[in-house]
Design a protein around this motif. Sequence first.
Motif, mmCIF file in Angstrom:
data_model
loop_
_atom_site.group_PDB
_atom_site.id
_atom_site.type_symbol
_atom_site.label_atom_id
_atom_site.label_comp_id
_atom_site.label_asym_id
_atom_site.label_seq_id
_atom_site.Cartn_x
_atom_site.Cartn_y
_atom_site.Cartn_z
ATOM 1 N N ASN A 25 43.213 48.321 40.194
ATOM 2 C CA ASN A 25 44.454 49.557 40.271
ATOM 3 C C ASN A 25 43.999 50.205 41.033
ATOM 4 O O ASN A 25 44.433 50.605 42.001
ATOM 5 C CB ASN A 25 44.636 49.769 39.367
ATOM 6 N N THR A 26 42.784 50.724 41.189
ATOM 7 C CA THR A 26 42.410 51.583 42.175
ATOM 8 C C THR A 26 42.258 50.953 43.616
ATOM 9 O O THR A 26 42.500 51.472 44.964
ATOM 10 C CB THR A 26 40.449 52.005 41.651
ATOM 11 N N VAL A 27 41.284 50.053 43.705
ATOM 12 C CA VAL A 27 40.751 49.410 45.143
ATOM 13 C C VAL A 27 42.046 48.462 45.736
ATOM 14 O O VAL A 27 42.502 49.142 46.499
ATOM 15 C CB VAL A 27 40.228 47.789 45.041
ATOM 16 N N GLY A 28 42.962 48.414 44.204
ATOM 17 C CA GLY A 28 45.373 47.491 45.649
ATOM 18 C C GLY A 28 45.946 48.973 45.463
ATOM 19 O O GLY A 28 45.928 48.701 46.275
ATOM 20 N N GLY A 29 45.406 49.852 44.319
ATOM 21 C CA GLY A 29 46.307 51.121 45.136
ATOM 22 C C GLY A 29 45.933 51.248 46.732
ATOM 23 O O GLY A 29 46.657 52.093 47.486
ATOM 24 N N PHE A 30 44.751 51.091 47.214
ATOM 25 C CA PHE A 30 44.650 51.961 48.360
ATOM 26 C C PHE A 30 44.783 50.426 49.486
ATOM 27 O O PHE A 30 45.475 50.920 50.877
ATOM 28 C CB PHE A 30 42.659 51.758 48.877
ATOM 29 N N PHE A 31 45.602 49.689 49.263
ATOM 30 C CA PHE A 31 46.337 48.118 49.855
ATOM 31 C C PHE A 31 48.086 48.031 49.425
ATOM 32 O O PHE A 31 48.372 46.959 49.115
ATOM 33 C CB PHE A 31 45.358 46.965 49.749
ATOM 34 N N GLN A 32 48.408 49.129 48.818
ATOM 35 C CA GLN A 32 49.614 49.538 48.740
ATOM 36 C C GLN A 32 49.952 48.636 47.425
ATOM 37 O O GLN A 32 51.497 47.820 47.820
ATOM 38 C CB GLN A 32 50.784 49.700 50.189
ATOM 39 N N CYS A 33 49.320 48.453 46.596
ATOM 40 C CA CYS A 33 49.630 47.844 45.462
ATOM 41 C C CYS A 33 50.380 48.534 44.361
ATOM 42 O O CYS A 33 49.911 49.902 44.323
ATOM 43 C CB CYS A 33 48.764 46.860 44.574
ATOM 44 N N TYR A 34 50.928 47.966 43.276
ATOM 45 C CA TYR A 34 50.987 48.975 42.397
ATOM 46 C C TYR A 34 50.763 48.707 40.929
ATOM 47 O O TYR A 34 50.157 47.732 41.345
ATOM 48 C CB TYR A 34 52.585 49.160 42.008
ATOM 49 N N SER A 35 50.702 49.223 39.699
ATOM 50 C CA SER A 35 49.994 49.117 38.389
ATOM 51 C C SER A 35 50.377 47.408 38.261
ATOM 52 O O SER A 35 50.971 46.685 38.463
ATOM 53 C CB SER A 35 50.299 50.324 38.153
ATOM 54 N N VAL A 36 49.275 46.969 38.095
ATOM 55 C CA VAL A 36 49.091 45.658 37.890
ATOM 56 C C VAL A 36 48.035 45.433 35.748
ATOM 57 O O VAL A 36 47.819 45.845 35.877
ATOM 58 C CB VAL A 36 47.688 44.616 38.438
ATOM 59 N N CYS A 37 48.437 44.493 35.106
ATOM 60 C CA CYS A 37 47.915 43.828 33.658
ATOM 61 C C CYS A 37 48.431 42.180 34.099
ATOM 62 O O CYS A 37 49.465 41.586 34.950
ATOM 63 C CB CYS A 37 48.478 45.053 33.486
ATOM 64 N N PRO A 38 47.117 41.746 33.065
ATOM 65 C CA PRO A 38 48.055 40.317 32.836
ATOM 66 C C PRO A 38 49.131 40.167 32.379
ATOM 67 O O PRO A 38 49.819 40.903 31.744
ATOM 68 C CB PRO A 38 46.555 39.675 31.711
ATOM 69 N N SER A 39 50.093 38.133 33.155
ATOM 70 C CA SER A 39 50.759 38.525 32.270
ATOM 71 C C SER A 39 50.662 37.255 31.302
ATOM 72 O O SER A 39 49.552 36.331 31.763
ATOM 73 C CB SER A 39 51.345 38.011 33.622
#
Length: 710
Positions: free
Chosen positions: A381-395
């Motif tokens: 989540n932290t690294v993804g947030g720097f690339f304009q991603c939003y919160s993730v978890c498994p589906s």
Amino acid sequence: KRKMDSTRRFGKYRVEREVLDEQRLEEVTQRKAYAETHPSLTECLKDSFRCTVPRLKHSVMSSLPVLYWLPKYSVWDYGMPDLISGISVGIMHLPQGMAYALLASLPPVFGLYTSLYPAFIYIFFGTSRHISIGTFTVLSIMVGSVTERLAPDMDFLKTNGTNITTEVDITARDSYRVQVAAATTVLGGLIQVVLGLVKFGFVGTYLSEPLVRAYTTAAAAHAVVAQLKYIFGVSPTRFSGPLSLVYDVCYLLPHTHLPTLVVSAVSMAFLIAAKELNSFLRPKLPVPIPVELITIVAGTLISSYSNLNSNYTISVVGEIPSGLSSPSVPDVSLFGEVIGDAFALAIVGYAISISLGKTFALKHGYKVDSNQELVALGLSNTVGGFFQCYSVCPSMSRSLIQETTGGKTQMAGVASALVVLVTILKLGPLFQELPKAILAAIVFVNLKGMFKQYSDVVTLWKRSKIDLVVWLVTWVSTLLFNLDLGLAASIIFALLTVIFRTQIRSFAIWQAREIPGVTIFRSSATVYFANAELYLEALKEKNGTVFVIPVTPRTPDGPCRWEYLKGGDPDCTSLGWMSELQDGDTTTLGSSSDDTLSRDLERVSLGSLGKWTWDIHSIIIDLSTANFIDTVAIKTVKNVSFIMVPVISSASVVEQLERGDFFSESITKRSLFASVHDAVLYCLNHRGATSFPRYEPSVVSIHNLCSGES
């Protein structure tokens, strides 16, 4: 021979050994003291320097699990299954990423980014081999509630000179919403990393299964309402806060756009029929039919050639930039406004991740490290947030596809991420004419599994009424008070039920066969400050009507004062030698010697419990179920220990008693036993010696016991 076999199976044996009290048990087992098991800071530092290299290696391997399994990776055994599984999951990422981005109130391309970067990070730090990291329904709607609260349409109305129009500046609005989502994601990821580093992985256990299932069920209702504007083709001003769900529905229905509703209905009908066919043919198909991808491609082609946007004003995805976005630092000034939402996202995301990870780990026989999973998800989540991603978890759906199609390791995640990467770089602009109603229909149909969770009400009604109440309170609070407030209220209520269960009187006299002169009192719950008073009341009810509890100790200059706790009217004639024991609350006992006082106190105490000294001489408190004991409980047990024999089987509880100054000259470790059997033998051989013959157990030698002879 038959008799001997029967004796082995059903025979009763008595093995001779000494009665083990706590002091003797420490001598026999050489139990270490608290200081020995908890070395000083200096010793810890010396030990750490001595074992620096081995520990460093172990630390690196545990922090980067990829270093453990990647060198052992067999391309011949795992390569093809992981490739097929990864492509299958990657195909699912495309429609789900774009559709769930709408739930987060973000442009669809950011859903594709969210399906790419975090998945790559998890490959290096995650310990599960089968979960698929990316967008998820519940987290998407939680992010959407934040973005729409901090960036509502009303704040981005275009101005025409001095006049404010009703037209929304979509570009400015979406840009700010991306900043809000990124800041929330980074903060939530940092919270997860910190919790993982301090070994706080057990925090997910406070979200019980009924709570999580009820929360996701209510979140599914929020997700449905969030997609209604795309299903019905309207652009409302979405409400936030309590009862926002009701306001949204009431506003949407009267403003339906008929062409958009037709597209939505046709898409949902096709998806439902195709998914049912998929389920029917599942045993015969090596890989499920990519129904969602087919729907997106078909919808894009029809929309492009029919000009649905220009001819029928049906809203479409719009411009999708090709290529990857450059990293940027999130707006730190937003952290204060989203910290509550970030914490909720961190906890819910981790709870879903660890539950799925442990499910697959148990099925395939490997271990998932809960603390490392928390760190891995936080870094994703932290690294993804720097690339304009939003919160993730498994589906669940993607993880099941990754597992059922033969995925063996997270190399399947690499393959799925590459599919998403190719789409972003080359195929993104092809989906510009895709109607948003189709993406909303995909979300609608995928929520079917969550709506099936309403059957939990019937199941919990039969199994546990308290869990049912937790489910209902969670569902109602999340439905009416939005996702963040609903989660907080649900956790508080669930913790209150734990306290409530410890308040339920679960005390009993445990004796399968009555032992003359001995009563065994057992509590099935840990005794602590919240139920210590109930413990005393239950002891009074089970053993008699009155307690005599010491208030101040006896001094050389005067008598000891005792507090008389009435639970009924005692038979004062049986205590006629106590001239001052009347209807008052306190009385004073005097004696010329300590021995006389001791005998008097024992007789008063046992008599006040309704068991006179010629009927009962010992009451055993069974505290073997206790896993901790606080200062209030220590005082409670100490106040009655002059007539009781405590039984404690936990070494940690014994240490807590020592630190709580439980033991004294009158209450020593000789009065504490590791088992009820030892306590009973002690009582019969010592306290009952004047009234009963000493108990001499029959002895069976080890040779006879092993041979089956009696």
